[in-house]
Structure formats: structure tokens, C-alpha cells
Design a protein around this motif. Structure first.
Motif, PDB file in Angstrom:
ATOM      1  N   ALA A 244       0.842  -1.207   0.000  1.00 46.40           N
ATOM      2  CA  ALA A 244       0.000   0.000   0.000  1.00 46.40           C
ATOM      3  C   ALA A 244       0.877   1.257   0.000  1.00 46.40           C
ATOM      4  O   ALA A 244       0.612   2.216  -0.714  1.00 46.40           O
ATOM      5  CB  ALA A 244      -0.925  -0.003   1.214  1.00 46.40           C
ATOM      6  N   GLN A 245       1.931   1.209   0.800  1.00 46.74           N
ATOM      7  CA  GLN A 245       2.829   2.375   0.857  1.00 46.74           C
ATOM      8  C   GLN A 245       3.536   2.559  -0.479  1.00 46.74           C
ATOM      9  O   GLN A 245       3.755   3.693  -0.934  1.00 46.74           O
ATOM     10  CB  GLN A 245       3.860   2.170   1.986  1.00 46.74           C
ATOM     11  N   TRP A 246       3.884   1.464  -1.144  1.00 48.74           N
ATOM     12  CA  TRP A 246       4.522   1.566  -2.467  1.00 48.74           C
ATOM     13  C   TRP A 246       3.579   2.227  -3.462  1.00 48.74           C
ATOM     14  O   TRP A 246       4.000   3.063  -4.275  1.00 48.74           O
ATOM     15  CB  TRP A 246       4.925   0.170  -2.954  1.00 48.74           C
ATOM     16  N   ILE A 247       2.282   1.864  -3.416  1.00 48.86           N
ATOM     17  CA  ILE A 247       1.304   2.496  -4.320  1.00 48.86           C
ATOM     18  C   ILE A 247       1.268   4.001  -4.082  1.00 48.86           C
ATOM     19  O   ILE A 247       1.229   4.803  -5.023  1.00 48.86           O
ATOM     20  CB  ILE A 247      -0.109   1.891  -4.117  1.00 48.86           C
ATOM     21  N   MET A 248       1.315   4.393  -2.787  1.00 47.83           N
ATOM     22  CA  MET A 248       1.276   5.832  -2.484  1.00 47.83           C
ATOM     23  C   MET A 248       2.569   6.532  -2.878  1.00 47.83           C
ATOM     24  O   MET A 248       2.575   7.681  -3.303  1.00 47.83           O
ATOM     25  CB  MET A 248       1.034   6.052  -0.978  1.00 47.83           C
TER      26      MET A 248
END
Lengths: 220, 361
Positions: free
Chosen positions: A176-180
Motif C-alpha cells: 500500500a505504501q509503495w502504491i502511495m
């Protein structure tokens, strides 16, 4: 003259706004500070008088015409007058000529601000959560490939920031953090590049008098 | 001869080569001091900086930690200063030789900004080049922007339904480019309202923007031959409080039920409140902002959204003025150049094995 004088003013003050960026000399910086801190404030004060005049005129006209909900115009006008008197004569913390305290009950401008304006603003801000839920409900539908991708990404990110996401999979929060951090920021940066160049171009057009729609009546 | 103070059996070497110079690229009143670290830098506690105006009486003006050989001093311009630096360990102090006298002064050019000046000059040159081409009659293609194409339909819808148009220019100030771009679109919308005799409601957050918008709307009505149709009460100031403004505009949407909402300008957290309320009334909504954080809300809740520079292109797109279209072309070529530099830089950055890249070290 009616159009040339404003154009000349815009050119002069536009150039005066650019020069302090590259010339650190105190003479130039001092002029810039005067224009920004003093002149702009004086203009804003006069514009505020015009704006308040417009607001009061609109509501007085509504009362005169007995327009829809005209009674609330009286509420606005009365509140405006009372708050102005308290603000002008009561001082910021009750230090003015008008007494703004009865026993332990204070109604100075600071008290009005903290007990009326701030809670009302907070209430409006709180509505955002409900509007966000309503917007998400309408937007996150798998109508097309792109919409499905949006839905999946939103789902992953929402799960990833919750403790539940970590329970489902320890890799979910980092994904999720990578997507952000990666695709989201890449998209934002693309838009920001365009915005930055657009700002420079628009500012140049206005300063050089190429863009004249702000004068009213359309461009040349 | 270096001065070395002994405390017990402790002896430390002083710093050397103390050099003061006028801090470059500033507005004066600053001197930068550099020195070579003491050979005993590993054992000392700190460096103390001393200053004198006559070379005789020194006073301590600052302290730097060990390993640091740079200090910036606040000074008066056109006044000579002398500096000494002392290495300090316990009670021992080893003073350097005094520096040569130095004066601070203001500079007329910040050389660190030259690269920005060059970039803006190149970009500005591109814009002027395409404007010249447009002046010579060259046809310039600009792609369709759905939000701007829909303005005519949106105004027509409101006219047919006999309902007003709400134009909200956001909570920006007049110096925000998005607000200026919004006022350009307001002028065009006002012209159409004048032509079709459609009611316009235009509430404002900033009093300066209100005064400018009022004149723009008035001139727009006059330019289409309908100065009598201009209602001074249609453009008005509401409040400069963010959420009070949002509440006021929401109230207008729910009471007046406009057929078309324009939410174009600089917005912050209130954007979703406005867009969702407008959507709930069934109005067609055209939004536009350069605030990246608010774009998702507008894209979700509005029928058309002008994203970033599409907002700035509105004036050129609607008026089809060759000069303005030329500026759009210049912007686009500027983006091409930046994109090419990014791609080239990324490729070079990946080729770390090649010795030639050490040129950039």
C-alpha cells in the motif's frame, strides 16, 4: 488610456515582483517588502470595505424585496453589527473601551471566535468524512478497466493503512505504501510539472500584456 | 608564533589558515569564516570564534563543534572585522593567527539563481517564438478539452431550464494563477449569460477577487450589448473564512438549485463539500483546479474536470486568440524539453558503471 494604464501598472509591478528573486540587495528587498507587506495590506483593507458593502447591500435588498428566507438576512445583519461593535470597541481580549465581560462571562472578539466560529468551522470540516464516504460509494465501481484498477488500488491502500491489513498479510502495508510512494507520486509530479510551467507562462502572458481577459471585456 | 596554553600536561594545536570573506550572493551583513581544523580535532571539545573591530580587542561571538570548519557571522556592512579561532579542550585554548581584515557588503546578483534565470529565459523565449509564429498566421492545433467544450452546453442547459448558473472561483487570492485563470473563464461565462439572459450567481471568498470579478462580469455583459442585464447583486462577497464560505455556497446550491455549477479556481478541503452538495442537487458540474490534492474529489463528484494546466489554457482555448494559443504551444514544448532531460538523466543515472559518469561527481 483606460486599458493601457492598467497594463503598464501590471508590467511595472510584475517586474518589481520578479527582480527581488534574483537581486538580494537590501534596497530591492526593502522595496519588495514594502509592496508586499504594506501596499498589499492597504489595498486589501479598501477591498474589504467594498466587499462588506456588497454583502450588506445584497441582504438589505433581499429584506426590501421580501425575497426567499429574507428573515435570515436580518440575522446576518444583526450579527454583523454586534460583532463589529464588539471587535472595534471591545478590543481583542476585552481590553477596549467597551466592557465585554459580565462576571465571569466574556463576550470579547476572541471569545466569539473560539466559541462560535471555530466550532462551526469544525462542524463543516467534520462533514467531509461523510461526503468522502458518499463520493467513494459512487466512484469506486468496476465499470471499466481503469475504474476497476482504481477500485483495486483504493481497496489495497485502505486495507494497508488499517491494522487489519497487517493481519491479512505482512506485505500488504508495504505494498500500500509503495502504491502511495511510486505510482501516485509519479502521477502527481507529472501534473505538477505542467502546473509549474503553466504558471510561468500565464504569469509571463499577464505581465507582458498578452493575456488581457482580467481587464474585462475579453482579450484583444 | 602560535600561542599554546598549557593546562597541566595538556597541549593542543591551534586551527590554521583562518580566512574570512563576504558571504556571497546575499544582501550583505554577513561574513563567512573558514579555517583548517586543528590537528588535534579528534580530542578537542569545540572551536570558539573571536572577533575584533580593531585587531586588538577580541570578543567571543560563537562556538562550533569539532570537525566543523565553517562559521557565518552577522555583521554591519562596510566595517572591518578581524577573526581568530581557538581550539578548546578542557581549560586549554589554542588560538590561531588572526585573519586578514574583512568587510561585508550587499550583492546585486544572486549567482545561485542564474540557472533558474536561464531556464525561465529559455522557456519564455519558446513562448515568444510561438507567439510570433501565431502572429504570422500559422495555424496552431490545441487538443479538445472536454470541460471547456462543455461550457456552452452547460450554459444552454441552465437557460432552457430557467435556472441560474453558480460560478464559484474558489478560496484563492488574486495573486494565485488559478484564480486569475478562473476569472478569465468567468468572463466568458458571463458573456454567454448576458447573451442568453441567464441568471448568474457569483459568491466570493476574497474581497479583492470580488472587486476584479465584478468589473469583469460588468464588462462582459457590456461587450455583448447587454449592459442593462448586469445585476450588481449577482457578484458579491460572502466571507473570508474557509468553511463559512463553503457553508454559504452549499446554502446557495440547496436553495437556488442552479442548473450548472462552475467550481473553478484554487480550493482546499472544502472542495469535496461543494462538489458533493452540487452533485446531490442534480446540477451539471464543471470543475477545475491546479491543486493536485483536490483533483481526485472533483474528478469523482463532477461531470467535467480541468486538470492543472488545462485550467490555464482555458482563456486561450475559449477565445482562440492566436497569441494565447502560441503561448500554449510554447508551454507544451517546454514540457517536451523537461521530459527529454528527465529521461536522459534517468538513463545516465542507471549507467553507473561507466567511468564517464564520474564527471558528475
Amino acid at each position: 488610456m483606460k486599458r493601457n494604464f492598467p497594463l503598464l501598472l501590471v508590467f511595472v509591478f510584475g517586474v518589481l515582483g520578479i527582480i527581488p528573486f534574483i537581486i538580494p540587495h537590501p534596497v530591492v528587498q526593502g522595496t519588495d517588502e514594502f509592496l508586499r507587506n504594506n501596499l498589499l495590506k492597504i489595498l486589501a483593507a479598501f477591498a474589504l470595505i467594498l466587499g462588506l458593502g456588497s454583502l450588506l447591500r445584497v441582504h438589505f435588498d433581499k429584506i426590501k424585496r421580501r425575497g426567499q428566507n429574507w428573515e435570515y438576512s436580518w440575522v446576518l445583519i444583526a450579527t454583523f453589527i454586534v460583532t463589529s461593535i464588539i471587535g472595534l470597541f471591545g478590543g481583542v481580549s476585552g481590553t477596549g473601551i467597551l466592557p465585554t465581560r459580565i462576571g465571569s462571562f466574556a463576550f470579547d472578539i476572541w471569545t466569539i471566535y473560539f466559541n462560535v466560529e471555530v466550532p462551526l468551522g469544525a462542524a463543516m470540516f467534520a462533514l467531509l468524512s461523510f461526503f468522502m464516504a458518499s463520493a467513494a460509494y459512487r466512484a469506486f465501481r468496476a465499470r471499466s478497466t481503469q475504474a476497476t484498477l482504481l477500485l483495486t488500488a483504493a481497496f489495497v491502500v485502505m486495507l494497508g493503512v488499517l491494522p487489519l491489513g497487517n493481519e491479512i498479510s505482512p506485505h500488504l502495508p508495504s505494498f500500500a505504501q509503495w502504491i502511495m510512494d511510486v505510482p501516485n507520486v509519479a502521477g502527481q509530479r507529472g501534473i505538477l510539472f505542467g502546473v509549474a510551467l503553466g504558471m510561468i507562462a500565464t504569469a509571463l502572458k499577464i505581465i507582458l500584456g498578452i493575456e488581457r481577459s482580467w481587464l474585462g471585456g475579453g482579450g484583444e | 608564533m602560535n600561542i599554546v596554553m598549557l593546562a597541566g600536561f595538556l597541549a593542543i594545536a591551534p586551527p590554521a589558515s583562518v580566512r574570512g570573506y563576504d558571504t556571497p550572493d546575499d544582501g550583505g551583513r554577513s561574513i563567512t569564516l573558514e579555517w583548517t581544523l586543528s590537528p588535534d580535532d579528534g580530542v578537542i571539545e569545540r572551536y570558539e570564534i573571536y572577533r575584533s573591530c580593531n585587531g586588538v580587542d577580541y570578543e567571543k561571538i560563537g562556538v562550533m563543534g569539532r570537525g566543523r570548519g565553517l562559521f557565518e557571522d552577522d555583521t554591519e556592512d562596510r566595517r572591518q572585522y578581524y577573526y581568530k579561532v581557538a581550539a578548546v579542550a578542557d581549560t586549554a585554548r589554542a588560538f590561531s593567527e588572526p585573519s586578514a581584515p574583512v568587510m561585508s557588503s550587499a550583492q546585486w546578483l544572486n549567482r545561485k539563481k542564474i540557472n533558474i534565470i536561464v531556464a525561465v529565459a529559455v522557456f519564455g523565449g519558446l513562448i515568444l517564438l510561438f507567439i510570433q509564429r501565431a502572429r504570422r498566421g500559422q495555424k496552431l492545433f490545441v487538443r479538445k478539452i472536454a470541460g471547456l467544450q462543455a461550457i456552452d452546453d452547460a450554459v444552454g442547459r441552465a437557460t432552457e431550464m430557467g435556472k441560474p448558473i453558480l460560478y464559484c472561483p474558489g478560496i484563492g487570492y488574486i495573486e494565485d494563477i488559478a484564480t486569475i485563470a478562473s476569472l478569465s473563464i468567468l468572463g466568458e461565462v458571463a458573456k454567454k449569460c448576458g447573451q442568453y439572459n441567464t441568471e448568474l450567481i457569483n459568491p466570493h471568498f476574497d474581497p479583492i477577487v470580488y472587486t476584479v470579478a465584478r468589473e469583469i462580469v460588468k464588462e462582459s455583459y457590456a461587450s455583448v450589448g447587454r449592459p442593462d442585464a448586469f445585476d450588481p447583486d449577482s457578484v458579491y462577497y460572502v466571507t473570508d473564512s474557509q468553511f463559512a464560505y463553503a457553508a454559504a455556497v452549499d446554502g446557495i446550491m440547496l436553495r437556488e438549485r442552479p442548473a450548472t455549477n462552475f467550481l473553478v479556481g484554487w480550493f482546499r478541503a472544502e472542495s469535496l463539500i461543494l462538489a458533493e452538495t452540487g452533485a446531490s442537487t442534480g446540477a451539471i458540474q464543471i470543475a477545475g483546479t491546479d491543486q493536485v490534492s483536490q483533483l481526485p474529489f472533483f474528478v469523482t463528484a463532477c461531470d467535467y474536470t480541468l486538470i492543472g494546466e488545462e485550467l490555464y489554457a482555458a482563456s486561450a482555448y475559449i477565445s482562440r486568440e492566436p497569441l494565447l494559443l502560441g503561448a500554449i504551444k510554447g508551454e507544451d514544448w517546454g514540457k517536451v524539453i523537461i521530459g527529454a532531460i528527465i529521461i536522459a538523466g534517468s538513463i545516465l543515472g542507471l549507467l553507473t558503471a561507466f567511468p564517464i559518469l564520474r564527471l558528475f561527481d
